[in-house]
Design an enzyme around this catalytic site. Structure first.
Site, short mmCIF file in Angstrom:
data_model
loop_
_atom_site.label_atom_id
_atom_site.label_comp_id
_atom_site.label_asym_id
_atom_site.label_seq_id
_atom_site.Cartn_x
_atom_site.Cartn_y
_atom_site.Cartn_z
CG HIS A 295 14.71 -41.52 121.84
ND1 HIS A 295 14.93 -40.97 122.15
CD2 HIS A 295 15.57 -40.88 120.19
CE1 HIS A 295 16.12 -39.71 122.83
NE2 HIS A 295 16.53 -40.25 121.56
CG HIS B 252 17.82 -41.47 117.86
ND1 HIS B 252 17.79 -39.82 118.34
CD2 HIS B 252 17.31 -41.23 116.45
CE1 HIS B 252 17.19 -39.39 116.77
NE2 HIS B 252 17.18 -40.31 115.83
CG ASP C 17 21.69 -41.64 121.64
OD1 ASP C 17 21.28 -42.08 121.07
OD2 ASP C 17 21.61 -40.41 122.14
CG HIS C 18 18.36 -42.45 124.00
ND1 HIS C 18 18.04 -41.85 125.69
CD2 HIS C 18 19.16 -41.98 123.53
CE1 HIS C 18 18.45 -40.35 124.97
NE2 HIS C 18 19.16 -40.24 124.04
#
Length: 268
Positions: free
Chosen positions: A74, A76, A78-79
Protein backbone atom coordinates in the site's frame (compact mmCIF):
# COMPACT_ATOMS: atom_id res chain seq x y z
CA UNK A 1 19.27 -5.29 11.11
CA UNK A 2 17.26 -8.37 11.82
CA UNK A 3 16.67 -11.26 9.42
CA UNK A 4 14.05 -13.53 10.90
CA UNK A 5 12.90 -17.02 10.08
CA UNK A 6 9.24 -16.79 9.16
CA UNK A 7 8.14 -20.37 9.47
CA UNK A 8 8.20 -20.68 5.68
CA UNK A 9 10.80 -21.94 3.23
CA UNK A 10 10.48 -18.95 0.96
CA UNK A 11 10.18 -15.85 3.15
CA UNK A 12 12.65 -13.97 5.31
CA UNK A 13 12.39 -10.55 6.90
CA UNK A 14 14.68 -7.57 7.33
CA UNK A 15 13.38 -5.21 10.01
CA UNK A 16 13.79 -1.50 9.34
CA UNK A 17 14.91 0.48 12.43
CA UNK A 18 11.94 2.86 12.35
CA UNK A 19 9.99 1.92 15.49
CA UNK A 20 7.12 4.09 16.63
CA UNK A 21 3.48 4.17 17.72
CA UNK A 22 2.27 3.54 14.16
CA UNK A 23 5.08 1.24 12.99
CA UNK A 24 5.45 -0.95 16.11
CA UNK A 25 8.98 -2.44 16.09
CA UNK A 26 9.54 -1.09 12.57
CA UNK A 27 8.63 -1.90 8.99
CA UNK A 28 9.06 -5.51 7.92
CA UNK A 29 10.69 -5.81 4.50
CA UNK A 30 10.00 -9.28 3.16
CA UNK A 31 12.34 -11.19 0.86
CA UNK A 32 10.65 -13.99 -1.11
CA UNK A 33 12.67 -16.58 -2.98
CA UNK A 34 11.94 -20.00 -4.41
CA UNK A 35 14.46 -22.50 -2.94
CA UNK A 36 17.36 -23.03 -5.32
CA UNK A 37 16.54 -20.09 -7.56
CA UNK A 38 18.38 -16.78 -7.99
CA UNK A 39 15.43 -14.45 -8.48
CA UNK A 40 14.00 -12.60 -5.49
CA UNK A 41 10.77 -10.66 -4.94
CA UNK A 42 11.05 -7.95 -2.27
CA UNK A 43 7.86 -6.75 -0.61
CA UNK A 44 7.72 -3.27 0.99
CA UNK A 45 11.24 -1.78 0.78
CA UNK A 46 10.34 0.57 3.63
CA UNK A 47 11.07 4.25 4.29
CA UNK A 48 13.94 6.15 2.72
CA UNK A 49 16.55 4.75 5.10
CA UNK A 50 19.57 4.13 2.89
CA UNK A 51 21.33 1.88 5.40
CA UNK A 52 18.24 -0.33 5.68
CA UNK A 53 17.76 -0.51 1.92
CA UNK A 54 21.42 -1.33 1.39
CA UNK A 55 21.19 -4.08 4.03
CA UNK A 56 18.23 -5.61 2.20
CA UNK A 57 20.12 -5.55 -1.09
CA UNK A 58 23.23 -6.96 0.57
CA UNK A 59 21.31 -9.77 2.27
CA UNK A 60 19.98 -10.84 -1.13
CA UNK A 61 23.47 -10.77 -2.61
CA UNK A 62 24.81 -12.84 0.28
CA UNK A 63 22.28 -15.52 -0.63
CA UNK A 64 23.77 -15.61 -4.12
CA UNK A 65 20.53 -14.15 -5.45
CA UNK A 66 19.31 -11.05 -7.28
CA UNK A 67 16.26 -8.83 -6.76
CA UNK A 68 14.12 -9.18 -9.87
CA UNK A 69 10.84 -7.68 -8.64
CA UNK A 70 9.67 -5.29 -5.94
CA UNK A 71 6.09 -4.69 -4.86
CA UNK A 72 4.40 -2.58 -2.20
CA UNK A 73 1.33 -3.57 -0.22
CA UNK A 74 0.00 0.00 0.00
CA UNK A 75 1.02 3.61 -0.42
CA UNK A 76 2.07 4.66 3.10
CA UNK A 77 5.57 6.16 3.23
CA UNK A 78 6.91 3.73 5.86
CA UNK A 79 6.47 1.07 3.15
CA UNK A 80 7.21 3.02 -0.03
CA UNK A 81 9.48 6.05 0.44
CA UNK A 82 12.55 3.88 -0.09
CA UNK A 83 11.26 2.37 -3.31
CA UNK A 84 13.07 4.66 -5.73
CA UNK A 85 16.45 4.31 -4.03
CA UNK A 86 15.97 0.54 -3.79
CA UNK A 87 15.05 0.36 -7.47
CA UNK A 88 18.22 2.28 -8.27
CA UNK A 89 20.28 -0.10 -6.12
CA UNK A 90 18.86 -3.26 -7.67
CA UNK A 91 17.53 -2.29 -11.10
CA UNK A 92 14.25 -4.02 -10.22
CA UNK A 93 10.84 -2.54 -11.13
CA UNK A 94 8.36 -1.64 -8.40
CA UNK A 95 4.79 -2.89 -8.81
CA UNK A 96 1.84 -1.34 -6.96
CA UNK A 97 -1.88 -0.73 -7.13
CA UNK A 98 -1.41 3.05 -6.95
CA UNK A 99 0.22 4.34 -10.17
CA UNK A 100 2.11 6.95 -8.15
CA UNK A 101 3.89 4.17 -6.26
CA UNK A 102 5.09 2.30 -9.38
CA UNK A 103 8.65 2.65 -10.64
CA UNK A 104 8.97 0.94 -14.00
CA UNK A 105 6.48 -1.67 -12.82
CA UNK A 106 2.89 -2.65 -13.44
CA UNK A 107 -0.37 -2.43 -11.55
CA UNK A 108 -1.64 -5.14 -9.24
CA UNK A 109 -5.11 -6.65 -9.59
CA UNK A 110 -7.13 -9.02 -7.46
CA UNK A 111 -6.43 -12.64 -8.31
CA UNK A 112 -3.33 -11.84 -10.32
CA UNK A 113 -0.39 -14.24 -9.98
CA UNK A 114 3.09 -12.74 -9.73
CA UNK A 115 5.88 -15.05 -10.88
CA UNK A 116 9.54 -14.58 -10.05
CA UNK A 117 12.00 -17.29 -11.08
CA UNK A 118 9.73 -20.14 -10.01
CA UNK A 119 8.16 -18.31 -7.07
CA UNK A 120 4.43 -17.66 -7.36
CA UNK A 121 2.27 -15.41 -5.19
CA UNK A 122 -1.36 -14.44 -5.67
CA UNK A 123 -2.53 -10.86 -5.21
CA UNK A 124 -5.51 -10.40 -2.90
CA UNK A 125 -7.23 -7.01 -2.99
CA UNK A 126 -7.55 -5.92 0.64
CA UNK A 127 -9.08 -2.43 0.81
CA UNK A 128 -9.72 -0.95 4.23
CA UNK A 129 -6.47 0.17 5.85
CA UNK A 130 -6.07 2.08 2.58
CA UNK A 131 -8.07 1.79 -0.62
CA UNK A 132 -4.99 0.47 -2.46
CA UNK A 133 -4.03 -2.21 0.10
CA UNK A 134 -3.24 -5.74 -1.07
CA UNK A 135 -2.15 -8.98 0.55
CA UNK A 136 -0.08 -11.72 -1.08
CA UNK A 137 -0.90 -15.42 -0.81
CA UNK A 138 2.18 -17.63 -0.87
CA UNK A 139 0.36 -20.90 -1.50
CA UNK A 140 3.46 -23.10 -1.49
CA UNK A 141 4.09 -22.20 2.17
CA UNK A 142 0.44 -21.64 3.17
CA UNK A 143 1.32 -18.08 4.16
CA UNK A 144 -0.23 -14.67 3.54
CA UNK A 145 1.72 -11.41 3.57
CA UNK A 146 -0.75 -8.94 5.05
CA UNK A 147 0.92 -5.53 4.85
CA UNK A 148 -0.90 -3.36 7.39
CA UNK A 149 -4.25 -5.13 6.97
CA UNK A 150 -3.35 -7.43 9.87
CA UNK A 151 -0.49 -6.53 12.21
CA UNK A 152 1.71 -8.76 14.34
CA UNK A 153 0.07 -7.28 17.44
CA UNK A 154 -2.53 -4.60 18.03
CA UNK A 155 -5.01 -3.44 15.41
CA UNK A 156 -4.64 -1.34 12.31
CA UNK A 157 -5.91 2.16 11.51
CA UNK A 158 -8.51 2.80 8.82
CA UNK A 159 -7.05 5.51 6.60
CA UNK A 160 -10.14 7.17 5.16
CA UNK A 161 -13.64 7.78 6.45
CA UNK A 162 -15.25 5.24 4.12
CA UNK A 163 -12.84 2.38 4.69
CA UNK A 164 -14.50 0.35 7.43
CA UNK A 165 -17.06 -1.44 5.25
CA UNK A 166 -14.46 -2.71 2.76
CA UNK A 167 -12.12 -3.48 5.66
CA UNK A 168 -14.70 -5.73 7.31
CA UNK A 169 -15.26 -7.46 3.96
CA UNK A 170 -11.49 -7.94 3.66
CA UNK A 171 -11.26 -9.50 7.12
CA UNK A 172 -14.08 -11.92 6.38
CA UNK A 173 -12.49 -12.81 3.04
CA UNK A 174 -9.10 -13.45 4.63
CA UNK A 175 -10.67 -15.59 7.34
CA UNK A 176 -12.47 -17.65 4.70
CA UNK A 177 -9.23 -18.07 2.77
CA UNK A 178 -7.36 -19.17 5.90
CA UNK A 179 -10.01 -21.75 6.72
CA UNK A 180 -10.53 -23.08 3.21
CA UNK A 181 -6.85 -23.39 2.30
CA UNK A 182 -5.32 -24.25 5.66
CA UNK A 183 -3.17 -21.13 5.82
CA UNK A 184 -0.67 -21.56 8.63
CA UNK A 185 1.10 -18.20 8.84
CA UNK A 186 0.46 -14.48 8.42
CA UNK A 187 3.50 -12.33 7.61
CA UNK A 188 2.61 -8.75 8.61
CA UNK A 189 4.03 -5.40 7.60
CA UNK A 190 4.77 -4.63 11.26
CA UNK A 191 5.23 -6.85 14.28
CA UNK A 192 5.98 -10.56 14.67
CA UNK A 193 4.85 -13.45 12.50
CA UNK A 194 1.36 -14.76 13.29
CA UNK A 195 1.13 -18.52 13.67
CA UNK A 196 -2.56 -18.72 14.62
CA UNK A 197 -4.12 -16.87 11.68
CA UNK A 198 -7.74 -18.00 12.12
CA UNK A 199 -7.77 -17.02 15.79
CA UNK A 200 -6.21 -13.62 15.05
CA UNK A 201 -8.69 -12.87 12.28
CA UNK A 202 -11.54 -13.88 14.57
CA UNK A 203 -10.19 -11.48 17.19
CA UNK A 204 -9.87 -8.67 14.61
CA UNK A 205 -13.48 -9.12 13.55
CA UNK A 206 -14.71 -9.38 17.14
CA UNK A 207 -12.73 -6.27 18.08
CA UNK A 208 -14.25 -4.21 15.27
CA UNK A 209 -17.76 -5.40 16.10
CA UNK A 210 -17.20 -4.56 19.78
CA UNK A 211 -15.96 -1.07 18.90
CA UNK A 212 -19.03 -0.50 16.74
CA UNK A 213 -21.15 -1.50 19.72
CA UNK A 214 -19.30 1.01 21.90
CA UNK A 215 -19.87 3.76 19.34
CA UNK A 216 -23.59 2.92 19.22
CA UNK A 217 -23.70 3.09 23.01
CA UNK A 218 -21.81 6.40 23.08
CA UNK A 219 -24.25 7.95 20.61
CA UNK A 220 -27.21 6.60 22.58
CA UNK A 221 -25.71 8.16 25.72
CA UNK A 222 -25.59 11.59 24.08
CA UNK A 223 -22.21 11.82 22.30
CA UNK A 224 -22.76 14.11 19.34
CA UNK A 225 -19.52 14.05 17.39
CA UNK A 226 -16.10 12.55 16.86
CA UNK A 227 -14.39 14.23 19.83
CA UNK A 228 -17.14 13.19 22.25
CA UNK A 229 -17.06 9.60 21.01
CA UNK A 230 -13.26 9.36 21.20
CA UNK A 231 -13.41 10.59 24.80
CA UNK A 232 -15.92 7.87 25.67
CA UNK A 233 -14.66 4.93 23.57
CA UNK A 234 -10.90 5.62 23.71
CA UNK A 235 -10.53 7.32 27.13
CA UNK A 236 -6.89 6.30 27.60
CA UNK A 237 -5.62 7.04 24.11
CA UNK A 238 -2.19 8.69 23.98
CA UNK A 239 -2.46 12.21 22.56
CA UNK A 240 0.29 11.43 20.05
CA UNK A 241 -1.99 8.92 18.32
CA UNK A 242 -5.38 10.51 19.06
CA UNK A 243 -5.63 11.32 15.35
CA UNK A 244 -5.74 7.57 14.67
CA UNK A 245 -8.63 7.10 17.11
CA UNK A 246 -10.44 10.02 15.49
CA UNK A 247 -9.93 8.45 12.07
CA UNK A 248 -11.31 5.15 13.35
CA UNK A 249 -14.37 6.84 14.86
CA UNK A 250 -15.12 8.70 11.64
CA UNK A 251 -14.92 5.39 9.77
CA UNK A 252 -17.19 3.74 12.34
CA UNK A 253 -19.77 6.53 12.09
CA UNK A 254 -19.79 6.36 8.29
CA UNK A 255 -20.20 2.60 8.48
CA UNK A 256 -23.11 2.79 10.92
CA UNK A 257 -24.71 5.63 9.00
CA UNK A 258 -24.52 3.63 5.79
CA UNK A 259 -26.39 0.84 7.58
CA UNK A 260 -29.04 3.24 8.83
CA UNK A 261 -28.04 2.75 12.47
CA UNK A 262 -27.42 6.35 13.46
CA UNK A 263 -29.88 9.16 14.29
CA UNK A 264 -29.75 12.34 12.25
CA UNK A 265 -27.45 15.12 13.38
CA UNK A 266 -24.42 13.04 14.33
CA UNK A 267 -21.28 14.81 13.09
CA UNK A 268 -18.92 12.39 11.35
Amino acid sequence: MRIDGSGTLRASCVLCPNPGPMTLEGTNTWILREPGSRGVLVVDPGPHDERHLERVARSVQEQGAQVQMVMVTHRHPDHTDGSRYFAELTGAPVHAVDPAMRIGGDGLTDGQTLSCDGLEVQVIAAPGHTDDSVCLYLEADKAILTGDTVLGHGTTVIDGDDGLAPYMETLYRLRDLVREHGVRTLLPGHGPVITAPAAVLDSYIDHREARLGQVRDAVAAGAAGVDDIVDRVYPDVDETIRFAAESSVRAQLRYLSGRGELPEGIDA
